[in-house]
Design a protein around this motif. Sequence first.
Motif, PDB file in Angstrom:
ATOM      1  N   THR A  20       2.521   6.829   9.035  1.00 14.58           N
ATOM      2  CA  THR A  20       3.027   6.212   7.809  1.00 14.58           C
ATOM      3  C   THR A  20       2.081   6.437   6.630  1.00 14.58           C
ATOM      4  OG1 THR A  20       1.954   4.071   8.149  1.00 14.58           O
ATOM      5  CG2 THR A  20       4.103   4.408   9.211  1.00 14.58           C
ATOM      6  N   TYR A  21       0.943   7.123   6.879  1.00 14.20           N
ATOM      7  CA  TYR A  21      -0.082   7.374   5.855  1.00 14.20           C
ATOM      8  C   TYR A  21      -0.765   6.085   5.394  1.00 14.20           C
ATOM      9  CZ  TYR A  21       1.664  12.141   5.744  1.00 14.20           C
ATOM     10  OH  TYR A  21       2.034  13.411   6.111  1.00 14.20           O
ATOM     11  N   PRO A 187       8.588   1.079  20.335  1.00 11.10           N
ATOM     12  CA  PRO A 187       9.104   2.423  20.060  1.00 11.10           C
ATOM     13  C   PRO A 187       8.521   3.015  18.781  1.00 11.10           C
ATOM     14  CG  PRO A 187      10.889   0.897  20.596  1.00 11.10           C
ATOM     15  CD  PRO A 187       9.661   0.064  20.404  1.00 11.10           C
ATOM     16  N   ALA A 188       8.340   4.332  18.770  1.00  9.48           N
ATOM     17  CA  ALA A 188       7.789   5.017  17.603  1.00  9.48           C
ATOM     18  C   ALA A 188       8.652   4.782  16.371  1.00  9.48           C
ATOM     19  CB  ALA A 188       7.644   6.509  17.891  1.00  9.48           C
ATOM     20  N   GLU A 189       9.975   4.789  16.541  1.00 13.14           N
ATOM     21  CA  GLU A 189      10.881   4.582  15.409  1.00 13.14           C
ATOM     22  C   GLU A 189      10.650   3.213  14.772  1.00 13.14           C
ATOM     23  OE1 GLU A 189      15.676   4.358  14.388  1.00 13.14           O
ATOM     24  OE2 GLU A 189      15.003   4.854  16.410  1.00 13.14           O
ATOM     25  N   PHE A 190      10.397   2.193  15.603  1.00 13.66           N
ATOM     26  CA  PHE A 190      10.127   0.851  15.087  1.00 13.66           C
ATOM     27  C   PHE A 190       8.814   0.835  14.312  1.00 13.66           C
ATOM     28  CE2 PHE A 190       8.103  -3.298  15.461  1.00 13.66           C
ATOM     29  CZ  PHE A 190       9.106  -4.150  15.027  1.00 13.66           C
ATOM     30  N   LEU A 191       7.775   1.457  14.860  1.00 12.97           N
ATOM     31  CA  LEU A 191       6.457   1.440  14.226  1.00 12.97           C
ATOM     32  C   LEU A 191       6.446   2.195  12.904  1.00 12.97           C
ATOM     33  CD1 LEU A 191       4.224   1.989  17.378  1.00 12.97           C
ATOM     34  CD2 LEU A 191       4.512  -0.141  16.090  1.00 12.97           C
ATOM     35  N   GLN A 192       7.328   3.180  12.749  1.00 13.45           N
ATOM     36  CA  GLN A 192       7.390   3.943  11.502  1.00 13.45           C
ATOM     37  C   GLN A 192       8.229   3.262  10.432  1.00 13.45           C
ATOM     38  OE1 GLN A 192       8.106   8.272  12.039  1.00 13.45           O
ATOM     39  NE2 GLN A 192       7.573   7.953  14.172  1.00 13.45           N
ATOM     40  N   THR A 193       8.981   2.240  10.806  1.00  7.55           N
ATOM     41  CA  THR A 193       9.865   1.572   9.846  1.00  7.55           C
ATOM     42  C   THR A 193       9.526   0.097   9.627  1.00  7.55           C
ATOM     43  OG1 THR A 193      11.455   1.141  11.647  1.00  7.55           O
ATOM     44  CG2 THR A 193      11.802   3.133  10.303  1.00  7.55           C
ATOM     45  N   CYS A 245       3.027 -11.059  17.083  1.00  3.66           N
ATOM     46  CA  CYS A 245       2.962 -10.316  15.828  1.00  3.66           C
ATOM     47  C   CYS A 245       4.252 -10.503  15.046  1.00  3.66           C
ATOM     48  CB  CYS A 245       2.726  -8.825  16.121  1.00  3.66           C
ATOM     49  SG  CYS A 245       2.405  -7.827  14.654  1.00  3.66           S
ATOM     50  N   SER A 246       4.134 -10.840  13.774  1.00  4.75           N
ATOM     51  CA  SER A 246       5.282 -10.937  12.880  1.00  4.75           C
ATOM     52  C   SER A 246       5.404  -9.633  12.101  1.00  4.75           C
ATOM     53  CB  SER A 246       5.114 -12.106  11.906  1.00  4.75           C
ATOM     54  OG  SER A 246       4.969 -13.324  12.599  1.00  4.75           O
ATOM     55  N   TRP A 247       6.658  -9.239  11.794  1.00  3.04           N
ATOM     56  CA  TRP A 247       6.914  -7.934  11.180  1.00  3.04           C
ATOM     57  C   TRP A 247       7.862  -8.060  10.002  1.00  3.04           C
ATOM     58  CZ3 TRP A 247       4.630  -3.582  13.431  1.00  3.04           C
ATOM     59  CH2 TRP A 247       4.082  -3.768  14.723  1.00  3.04           C
ATOM     60  N   LYS A 248       7.797  -7.048   9.130  1.00  3.04           N
ATOM     61  CA  LYS A 248       8.813  -6.880   8.100  1.00  3.04           C
ATOM     62  C   LYS A 248       9.161  -5.409   8.008  1.00  3.04           C
ATOM     63  CE  LYS A 248       5.797  -6.250   4.060  1.00  3.04           C
ATOM     64  NZ  LYS A 248       5.452  -6.733   2.696  1.00  3.04           N
ATOM     65  N   SER A 249      10.351  -5.126   7.545  1.00  2.00           N
ATOM     66  CA  SER A 249      10.776  -3.749   7.377  1.00  2.00           C
ATOM     67  C   SER A 249      10.061  -3.119   6.191  1.00  2.00           C
ATOM     68  CB  SER A 249      12.290  -3.690   7.169  1.00  2.00           C
ATOM     69  OG  SER A 249      12.697  -2.376   6.822  1.00  2.00           O
ATOM     70  N   ILE A 250       9.699  -1.855   6.301  1.00  7.13           N
ATOM     71  CA  ILE A 250       9.043  -1.148   5.190  1.00  7.13           C
ATOM     72  C   ILE A 250       9.944  -1.107   3.961  1.00  7.13           C
ATOM     73  CG2 ILE A 250       8.256   1.144   4.426  1.00  7.13           C
ATOM     74  CD1 ILE A 250       7.059   1.541   7.164  1.00  7.13           C
ATOM     75  N   SER A 251      11.245  -1.133   4.181  1.00  9.41           N
ATOM     76  CA  SER A 251      12.195  -1.058   3.074  1.00  9.41           C
ATOM     77  C   SER A 251      12.350  -2.385   2.337  1.00  9.41           C
ATOM     78  CB  SER A 251      13.561  -0.605   3.580  1.00  9.41           C
ATOM     79  OG  SER A 251      14.071  -1.514   4.559  1.00  9.41           O
ATOM     80  N   ASP A 252      11.808  -3.483   2.892  1.00  9.91           N
ATOM     81  CA  ASP A 252      11.951  -4.808   2.242  1.00  9.91           C
ATOM     82  C   ASP A 252      11.127  -4.869   0.961  1.00  9.91           C
ATOM     83  OD1 ASP A 252      13.585  -5.561   4.256  1.00  9.91           O
ATOM     84  OD2 ASP A 252      12.132  -6.809   5.306  1.00  9.91           O
TER      85      ASP A 252
END
Length: 252
Positions: A20-21, A187-193, A245-252
């Motif tokens: 994700t840089y 999953p990788a897709e989850f970690l990237q988003t 761990c709590s998460w939020k979407s990168i798009s939020d």
Amino acid sequence: MAGKRFSENHRLVYYDGDRTYHASIPMLVNLMVLASEDQSEELGVGSPEVLKYGVGWVVTQYLMKINQLPEIGSTIKLGTEATAHNKFFCERHFSVENEQGDNLLSVNSNFVLMNHKTRRMGKLIPELIDPYGSDEVKRLTRLPRVQKITDDQTTTAKQYPVRYFDLDTNGHVNNSHYFEWLLDVLPAEFLQTHVPTRLNIQYHKEIQYGHIVTSEVVKETDAVNKLVTLHRMTVNGEVYCEAECSWKSISD
């Protein structure tokens, strides 16, 4: 709470981050611990001095609040302060700021001294703790307990053998590897988003060389409908480490 504050700058380079840089959580943990090591050296109680007593510092819990993960290529300011201690435990705070002085990440943590021969914790040694100027208290502020995975929940799991190069100079698994194991099971897709916003991790027993670690995760939502992952690491069915761990979407 008071203690001697220490800070240093670090330019984030490619191996500090992920796809994700942004700086990865395991690498930020390494950098924060490095800042505390550098403070210890400055105060004359670095690793060589600690080893003279046959002990080493071991973390028992981290509570992270993450406002934003810093980007690769930026320069961050790592701050740390040993704030309080009692007979057995000490409390240390960490912070990560950007070049504008904005707080990106803050951490509360508890540490103990572990005897290298017995692999058990012991009383804090005044010669090793006094230079930090932390307050002596009867009880430290208790960090919140980690929400546990229950027996009726179905987990996703991966196994990780503990390699020689997973060990640090204390002879135990480096803290950053626990974060790698608990996050890699997602999953990788989850970690990237998605990005973490809060991470609470408790260490119950010492994972050692030769162990086969089973890392498990469960996804659920909390009381305000936010995404949370619960984590458990076991060896031969015995729980060694737990996290939430709590998460939020990168798009939020």
